[in-house]
Design a protein around this motif. Structure first.
Motif: not given
Length: 257
Positions: A157-176
């Protein structure tokens, strides 16, 4: 001598040594840029003799580049082995065999890629009751990725949020409904490479092609600007071959004897 990366000049040298190297440029480059200035993150980065670098977190080390040859190389390997033992490192990921005593080769991780400018045929779309989220909240995603390990959830959570906040990537998720059931992300990038990771499907939704659709869709979009790469276990190689991803080498893994 092993030198800790502690200032901008050393971080630039770290980046120079890994530039253009599949996996290492994106993954180590992003992590050093984001977490190198923050020792409390748990990440540590080092310049080694010759042209090699080392990244450490917990009991895992990642080694990129080659140590010197001859007598200088023997001294560098002895120093590195003592350093890893002192820090209780039990797993080593490397670009090439490190030739260190006391380590045994483990199964390699296979690298797969989609070259920049290419696209793959998109697999069939998921069932209409699933919702695609291009900006999902990362807490439920972290629980999907690491359902049994609270510490791993918090770290991701910490690493992903930091990366996304600094423009290093994206996340895609499917929800049910209110529950995430499949996700894939890109949390590390270099100028020429986007690295995919954390591709996970909930157990009760596996076998329906969700991951195939999500991974290929994200890879196609990212490949407009960068070569897309990711690592997988050997058993998953045929699956990604069928999707159309090309072979791109391997990451060597070693464990302490």
């Amino acid at each position: 001598m092993i030198r800790s990366v502690t200032d901008p000049v050393q971080r630039r040298e770290f980046a120079r040594r890994i530039a253009g190297k599949p996996y290492f440029a994106a993954v180590l480059g992003t992590r050093c840029a984001l977490f190198g200035p923050h020792p409390a993150s748990g990440w540590r980065f080092y310049l080694l003799p010759g042209e090699a670098v080392l990244a450490l977190r917990g009991g895992t080390a990642t080694l990129c580049g080659r140590l010197p040859e001859g007598e200088a190389g023997a001294e560098a390997r002895e120093e590195l082995e003592g350093f890893l033992r002192f820090l209780a490192v039990e797993r080593l990921v490397a670009e090439a065999p490190p030739d260190l005593p006391g380590w045994a080769a483990d199964s390699p991780l296979l690298l797969r890629e989609l070259p920049r400018g290419r696209t793959l045929p998109l697999p069939p779309a998921p069932p209409p009751e699933l919702r695609l989220d291009l900006h999902p909240p990362m807490q439920p995603v972290s629980r999907l990725v690491f359902p049994q390990d609270r510490a791993e959830q918090e770290q991701f959570y910490s690493q992903a949020c930091t990366a996304l906040a600094h423009g290093f990537g994206v996340c895609r998720t499917l929800w049910a409904g209110e529950r995430p059931v499949c996700t894939v992300g890109c949390y590390e990038q270099s100028g020429g490479e986007a690295y995919l990771s954390a591709g996970v499907t909930a157990p009760d939704w596996r076998g329906r092609g969700l991951a195939s659709w999500l991974i290929v869709g994200l890879a196609d979009d990212l490949a407009a600007a960068r070569t897309v790469r990711f690592a997988c276990a050997p058993a998953l190689g045929p699956f990604y071959d069928r999707l159309g991803f090309a072979e791109a080498g391997a990451l060597l893994q070693f464990t302490r004897k």
